[in-house]
Design an enzyme around this catalytic site. Structure first.
Site, mmCIF file in Angstrom:
data_model
loop_
_atom_site.group_PDB
_atom_site.id
_atom_site.type_symbol
_atom_site.label_atom_id
_atom_site.label_comp_id
_atom_site.label_asym_id
_atom_site.label_seq_id
_atom_site.Cartn_x
_atom_site.Cartn_y
_atom_site.Cartn_z
ATOM 1 N N GLU A 79 0.911 -1.705 -0.386
ATOM 2 C CA GLU A 79 0.147 -0.037 0.207
ATOM 3 C C GLU A 79 0.594 1.412 -0.191
ATOM 4 O OE1 GLU A 79 -3.691 0.701 1.350
ATOM 5 O OE2 GLU A 79 -3.855 -1.118 2.572
ATOM 6 N N ASP A 126 -4.202 4.827 6.567
ATOM 7 C CA ASP A 126 -3.983 5.703 7.271
ATOM 8 C C ASP A 126 -5.389 5.527 8.549
ATOM 9 O OD1 ASP A 126 -5.242 8.586 8.332
ATOM 10 O OD2 ASP A 126 -6.459 8.666 6.158
ATOM 11 N N LYS A 142 0.736 5.708 9.504
ATOM 12 C CA LYS A 142 0.104 7.306 10.102
ATOM 13 C C LYS A 142 -1.317 6.496 11.556
ATOM 14 C CE LYS A 142 -1.873 10.654 6.744
ATOM 15 N NZ LYS A 142 -2.559 11.392 6.234
ATOM 16 N N ASP A 158 -1.271 11.212 -4.170
ATOM 17 C CA ASP A 158 -2.573 12.168 -5.095
ATOM 18 C C ASP A 158 -2.986 12.584 -3.774
ATOM 19 O OD1 ASP A 158 -4.237 10.133 -4.191
ATOM 20 O OD2 ASP A 158 -5.401 11.505 -5.133
ATOM 21 N N ARG A 184 0.764 13.049 -8.248
ATOM 22 C CA ARG A 184 1.023 11.160 -7.915
ATOM 23 C C ARG A 184 2.586 10.957 -8.608
ATOM 24 N NH1 ARG A 184 -3.251 8.066 -6.864
ATOM 25 N NH2 ARG A 184 -4.566 8.568 -7.134
HETATM 26 P P1 IMP Z 1 -7.527 4.579 4.803
HETATM 27 O O1 IMP Z 1 -8.093 3.530 4.905
HETATM 28 O O2 IMP Z 1 -7.791 5.201 5.655
HETATM 29 O O3 IMP Z 1 -6.074 3.360 5.417
HETATM 30 O O4 IMP Z 1 -6.505 5.158 3.964
HETATM 31 C C1 IMP Z 1 -6.030 5.202 2.639
HETATM 32 C C2 IMP Z 1 -6.219 5.396 1.381
HETATM 33 O O5 IMP Z 1 -6.627 7.382 1.574
HETATM 34 C C3 IMP Z 1 -4.179 5.823 0.661
HETATM 35 O O6 IMP Z 1 -4.474 4.784 0.186
HETATM 36 C C4 IMP Z 1 -4.675 7.379 0.438
HETATM 37 O O7 IMP Z 1 -5.838 6.505 -1.361
HETATM 38 C C5 IMP Z 1 -5.663 8.005 1.046
HETATM 39 N N1 IMP Z 1 -4.565 8.966 2.120
HETATM 40 C C6 IMP Z 1 -4.634 8.638 2.935
HETATM 41 N N2 IMP Z 1 -3.466 9.636 3.388
HETATM 42 C C7 IMP Z 1 -3.083 9.789 2.624
HETATM 43 C C8 IMP Z 1 -2.301 11.129 2.997
HETATM 44 O O8 IMP Z 1 -1.994 11.829 3.033
HETATM 45 N N3 IMP Z 1 -1.767 11.728 1.245
HETATM 46 C C9 IMP Z 1 -2.784 11.170 0.303
HETATM 47 N N4 IMP Z 1 -3.139 9.994 0.299
HETATM 48 C C10 IMP Z 1 -3.804 9.542 1.259
#
Ligand code: IMP
Length: 177
Positions: free
Chosen positions: A98, A102, A130, A158, A164
């Site tokens: 990945e 986040d 994160k 992005d 990107r």
């Molecule tokens: P999650 O499902 O909340 O873990 O988010 C994952 C997705 O959110 C990543 O694959 C990114 O597409 C997007 N994302 C989360 N934080 C960021 C960031 O700081 N920059 C860019 N994309 C992010």
């Protein structure tokens, strides 16, 4: 590329060095094992291409397309898987690659999607982690860099589908976008 990013949050050189370390670790851990490395598009495309080239094992590669969207009025994200694998992963070791973990929801949904195929094991490798924003219990085994809860672009990540191709990681000031 726009000057709006200022100095890199993580330089291209530091990213490359860290990816080399991850590749060495993964090569050691999966020595003698049958490994399929699965990249999550679009965000992981740059990291994935660098990573697989420093894994010194005869791995197979595959991709999944996953999107996570946050709907207005909802606190959580909705994750959708848009594609199917072309390689068989039953009884094989899987490394899911990945760009960033986040909330962890994307990783969680993709992992349970993959578990339906009964792989021998699944681990997650992410360029960025994160942990401060985590909403579900997901712990990537391989992490490039742990980052604070700021918005990062470049190296595949992005903002509104742009940046990107920035060759380093930069903090995004959304006000200047
Ligand atoms: P999650 O499902 O909340 O873990 O988010 C994952 C997705 O959110 C990543 O694959 C990114 O597409 C997007 N994302 C989360 N934080 C960021 C960031 O700081 N920059 C860019 N994309 C992010």
């Amino acid at each position: 590329m726009p000057e709006i990013f200022g100095k890199p949050f993580v330089t291209q050189e530091s990213v490359r060095t860290r990816i080399l370390e991850l590749g060495q670790q993964i090569s050691q851990d999966y020595q003698g094992k049958d490994l399929v490395v699965i990249g999550v598009l679009k965000g992981a495309y740059v990291f994935f291409a660098d990573l697989v080239r420093v894994i010194q094992l005869p791995v197979q590669i595959d991709f999944l397309i996953g999107t996570s969207t946050k709907k207005a009025g909802h606190s959580s994200k909705t994750v959708k898987v848009w594609s199917e694998l072309t390689e068989k992963i039953t009884k094989r070791h899987v490394l899911l690659v990945e760009d960033i973990v986040d909330s962890g929801l994307t990783a969680q949904v993709l992992e349970s999607h993959l578990r339906k195929h009964n792989p021998e094991s699944i681990e997650i490798c992410t360029l960025l982690d994160k942990p401060a924003n985590r909403e579900v219990e997901i712990q990537p085994k391989y992490v490039g860099f742990e980052v604070p809860p700021i918005y990062i672009v470049g190296y595949g990540l992005d903002f509104e589908q742009k940046y990107r191709n920035l060759p380093y990681l930069a903090q995004m000031d959304q006000a200047k976008a």
